[in-house]
Design an enzyme around this catalytic site. Sequence first.
Site, mmCIF file in Angstrom:
data_model
loop_
_atom_site.group_PDB
_atom_site.id
_atom_site.type_symbol
_atom_site.label_atom_id
_atom_site.label_comp_id
_atom_site.label_asym_id
_atom_site.label_seq_id
_atom_site.Cartn_x
_atom_site.Cartn_y
_atom_site.Cartn_z
ATOM 1 N N ARG A 321 0.838 -1.182 0.000
ATOM 2 C CA ARG A 321 0.000 0.000 0.000
ATOM 3 C C ARG A 321 0.880 1.241 0.000
ATOM 4 N NH1 ARG A 321 -3.213 -2.548 -1.790
ATOM 5 N NH2 ARG A 321 -5.351 -2.982 -1.156
ATOM 6 N N GLU A 350 -4.542 7.386 -5.357
ATOM 7 C CA GLU A 350 -4.607 6.622 -6.604
ATOM 8 C C GLU A 350 -5.792 7.091 -7.444
ATOM 9 O OE1 GLU A 350 -4.446 2.398 -5.821
ATOM 10 O OE2 GLU A 350 -2.454 2.542 -4.951
ATOM 11 N N HIS A 369 -1.210 0.059 -9.905
ATOM 12 C CA HIS A 369 -1.857 -0.894 -8.988
ATOM 13 C C HIS A 369 -2.299 -2.158 -9.744
ATOM 14 C CE1 HIS A 369 -4.168 -1.126 -4.920
ATOM 15 N NE2 HIS A 369 -3.870 -2.340 -5.354
HETATM 16 N N1 LIG Z 1 -0.792 -4.384 -5.214
HETATM 17 C C1 LIG Z 1 -1.793 -5.220 -5.215
HETATM 18 O O1 LIG Z 1 -2.551 -5.294 -6.169
HETATM 19 C C2 LIG Z 1 -2.013 -6.099 -4.047
HETATM 20 C C3 LIG Z 1 -1.650 -5.673 -2.815
HETATM 21 N N2 LIG Z 1 -1.836 -6.465 -1.727
HETATM 22 C C4 LIG Z 1 -1.400 -5.956 -0.452
HETATM 23 O O2 LIG Z 1 -0.338 -6.726 0.011
HETATM 24 C C5 LIG Z 1 -0.303 -6.717 1.426
HETATM 25 C C6 LIG Z 1 -0.152 -8.138 1.952
HETATM 26 O O3 LIG Z 1 -1.224 -8.955 1.563
HETATM 27 P P1 LIG Z 1 -1.335 -10.433 2.128
HETATM 28 O O4 LIG Z 1 0.004 -11.040 2.158
HETATM 29 O O5 LIG Z 1 -2.400 -11.101 1.390
HETATM 30 O O6 LIG Z 1 -1.809 -10.124 3.615
HETATM 31 P P2 LIG Z 1 -1.489 -10.980 4.900
HETATM 32 O O7 LIG Z 1 -2.425 -10.496 5.930
HETATM 33 O O8 LIG Z 1 -1.454 -12.414 4.576
HETATM 34 O O9 LIG Z 1 -0.021 -10.523 5.322
HETATM 35 C C7 LIG Z 1 0.294 -9.313 5.908
HETATM 36 C C8 LIG Z 1 1.374 -9.562 6.922
HETATM 37 O O10 LIG Z 1 1.838 -8.304 7.398
HETATM 38 C C9 LIG Z 1 2.196 -8.513 8.734
HETATM 39 N N3 LIG Z 1 2.356 -7.255 9.451
HETATM 40 C C10 LIG Z 1 1.423 -6.551 10.145
HETATM 41 N N4 LIG Z 1 1.995 -5.477 10.700
HETATM 42 C C11 LIG Z 1 3.301 -5.503 10.340
HETATM 43 C C12 LIG Z 1 4.394 -4.656 10.607
HETATM 44 N N5 LIG Z 1 4.276 -3.549 11.356
HETATM 45 N N6 LIG Z 1 5.586 -4.980 10.092
HETATM 46 C C13 LIG Z 1 5.722 -6.096 9.333
HETATM 47 N N7 LIG Z 1 4.721 -6.928 9.046
HETATM 48 C C14 LIG Z 1 3.523 -6.637 9.546
HETATM 49 C C15 LIG Z 1 1.111 -9.398 9.272
HETATM 50 O O11 LIG Z 1 1.515 -10.049 10.430
HETATM 51 C C16 LIG Z 1 0.898 -10.350 8.132
HETATM 52 O O12 LIG Z 1 1.660 -11.526 8.303
HETATM 53 C C17 LIG Z 1 -1.586 -6.028 1.847
HETATM 54 O O13 LIG Z 1 -1.303 -4.676 2.127
HETATM 55 C C18 LIG Z 1 -2.442 -6.088 0.636
HETATM 56 O O14 LIG Z 1 -3.387 -5.076 0.616
HETATM 57 C C19 LIG Z 1 -2.349 -7.720 -1.831
HETATM 58 C C20 LIG Z 1 -2.753 -8.192 -3.037
HETATM 59 C C21 LIG Z 1 -2.642 -7.395 -4.251
HETATM 60 O O1 LIG Z 2 -6.103 -7.164 -2.951
HETATM 61 C C1 LIG Z 2 -5.500 -6.109 -2.748
HETATM 62 O O2 LIG Z 2 -5.151 -5.722 -1.629
HETATM 63 C C2 LIG Z 2 -5.197 -5.241 -3.850
HETATM 64 O O3 LIG Z 2 -4.529 -4.280 -3.669
HETATM 65 C C3 LIG Z 2 -5.788 -5.519 -5.154
HETATM 66 O O4 LIG Z 2 -6.448 -4.341 -5.513
HETATM 67 P P1 LIG Z 2 -7.464 -4.334 -6.735
HETATM 68 O O5 LIG Z 2 -8.551 -5.266 -6.405
HETATM 69 O O6 LIG Z 2 -6.708 -4.754 -7.946
HETATM 70 O O7 LIG Z 2 -7.942 -2.928 -6.810
#
Ligand SMILES: NC(=O)C1=CN([C@@H]2O[C@H](COP(=O)(O)OP(=O)(O)OC[C@H]3O[C@@H](n4cnc5c(N)ncnc54)[C@H](O)[C@@H]3O)[C@@H](O)[C@H]2O)C=CC1
Ligand SMILES: O=C(O)C(=O)COP(=O)(O)O
Length: 633
Positions: A321, A350, A369
């Site tokens: 993010r 965004e 994104h």
């Molecule tokens: N760019 C995109 O399109 C996408 C972005 N994301 C983003 O990726 C990130 C991770 O997603 P997931 O792995 O599915 O979530 P997840 O919940 O499986 O993993 C997040 C991890 O961050 C850890 N965490 C929490 N606070 C923390 C801190 N202060 N320092 C270090 N780690 C910490 C948690 O313990 C957890 O293990 C989210 O922000 C999500 O929104 C996810 C999918 C697509």
């Molecule tokens: O799943 C997430 O956290 C994402 O950031 C994906 O975002 P989007 O659904 O592609 O707008």
Amino acid sequence: MASSSTTTKSLLSSTFSASKSSSSTATKASLLSFLRSTSATPISQKLSHSHNSRHHYYSVCPIKNVLTTATESETSLSKYPDVDLVSSDSKPTILVSEKLGSAGIELLKGFGDVDCSYNLSPEQLCEKISRCDALIVRSGTKVTREVFEAAKGRLKVVGRAGVGIDNVDLQAATEFGCLVVNAPTANTIAAAEHGIALLAAMARNVSQADASMKSGKWERNKYVGVSMVGKTVAVMGFGKVGSEVARRAKGLGMNVIAHDPYAPADRARAIGVELVSFEQAIATADFISLHMPLIPTTSKIFNDQTFSKMKKGVRIVNVARGGVIDEDALVRALDSGIVAQAALDVFIEEPPQTDSKLIQHHNVTVTPHLGASTKEAQEGVAIEIAEAVVGALKGELSATAVNAPMVPPEVLSELAPYVVLAEKLGRLAVQLVAGGSGIKSIKVTYRSARDPDDLDTRLLRAMITKGIIEPISSSFVNLVNADFTAKQKGLRISEERMVVDANPEFPVDSIQVQISNVDSKFASAVSENGDVSIEGKVKFGVPHLTCLGSFGVDVSLEGNLILCRQVDQPGMIGKVGNILGEQNVNVSFMSVGRTVRRNKAIMAIGVDEEPNKDALNKIGQVPAIEEFVFLKL
Ligand SMILES: NC(=O)C1=CN([C@@H]2O[C@H](COP(=O)(O)OP(=O)(O)OC[C@H]3O[C@@H](n4cnc5c(N)ncnc54)[C@H](O)[C@@H]3O)[C@@H](O)[C@H]2O)C=CC1
Ligand SMILES: O=C(O)C(=O)COP(=O)(O)O
């Protein structure tokens, strides 16, 4: 404890057989309606019911922030907004405000009316939302407090087709009793692959070289990159995406460390990753890949101070993010050379301003994104969220609920009859409190043969809260907002689990609800310690009231209830029965409990219809009856 006896066996058995089937249907219906956001309960129905009732109303005393009773005349209907509601048998309307995979749309269409309206302005979204039962968003729609307010109680569920729910005001959703679900698994690989793509593209200047060539240049010396093999990458946030990035980075021959305060060490070990402190991670890494959620503790966690502690020439990838980085600080760190390069998929705003220094920086690679944007991930996410939203609309508890406890289906089905008992006890207890009393403190005691740790009481507590609050305020309570609403109304609900010698096959033997420091409109409901106290059990799947104050009773909690305290003498049942019979009020159940023979007795009479004022007056005039109360279940 007083003994209880039931007047006639035939009455008892016919009530059981009649009530057993209706009760299981009622149990299911009640459970479902609770699990569905009751914010969608037709408020108009609720109001007309309240308006016609001859009994006490309650309202929230804003100054004391304590639930207080009030009479009907003091209760103004004008505080209730006009609400545009669907009837419960019409199809739900599901608004999809961003592009969703077609398989998900088809699934939704099989259940409700689907309105795909993309690029709505905040005003347009607020305008539409009051006609919607569900809203499905991705990261581009801000689901603000204004949206929940504009929904006027109709919106039951917000589905986030992806992981990050930072664009949804969860506090507001909870306050409005709106369930938020997400689709946490289907885009993990896509995001991880995009992270690796950006890492490699950045290390080898792919986007800069591409732009240069397209502008007619051939700059081989300018775009010399750095190798990844043997370098240290710090994965910040070792969750689903972070772990997959780590796995892939290891495959590229990188040394992977990770920081995540909540990640289990054995998961890291299994992938061959060392978990380190934040300071150690940022100080030793050549590459830093961000995979934590945007929450208050991670907001702008990468700032001037933390950049200054990084190894000079570090390269940063952000597929998590935008808000976890202070973007102005990143520009400064890029300009000073602390950060050699950054590859960013996400931004605080965004889309970002086109003239943003960060976006335009020659050492920055950007994508709009795209982390979750693969065909495969989008179809997967669409199905995952459609199933979650449809399930929530059906009243099922969701495995991906973000703002409600997740109760496994087996626990749920076992608890179902107790859920109904809990609500009825709450309803009953609050109606026994005298008008004007401030309800502050409620104690719930669960007696069970099982280990206290085996009993998840969240659902039961929420139901008791619903039972207590709904009859006396304009709030709608469900699993999502029960704790919040109780807190907001100044109710302190304490729970105790006691192990008793009972049948361990059942999760609960009895539930007792005690309200302290209040007056009762039925003195016999007050126990020796001065609390309004009632206790109930589930018998053959049917909720029963088994104890009232110090009196043992046994009456099935269905329909309405008349409680009388009288001198224990023959003929009382007949007298009251006759009065009710004259008014064509059908008695469904009757139970007498007493403390001492020929002294005081409590008569609990279940009635199918509501007796009119005349009948109630006549009951009150029976000489041996010392007090009585009519209660609606
Ligand atoms: N760019 C995109 O399109 C996408 C972005 N994301 C983003 O990726 C990130 C991770 O997603 P997931 O792995 O599915 O979530 P997840 O919940 O499986 O993993 C997040 C991890 O961050 C850890 N965490 C929490 N606070 C923390 C801190 N202060 N320092 C270090 N780690 C910490 C948690 O313990 C957890 O293990 C989210 O922000 C999500 O929104 C996810 C999918 C697509
Ligand atoms: O799943 C997430 O956290 C994402 O950031 C994906 O975002 P989007 O659904 O592609 O707008």
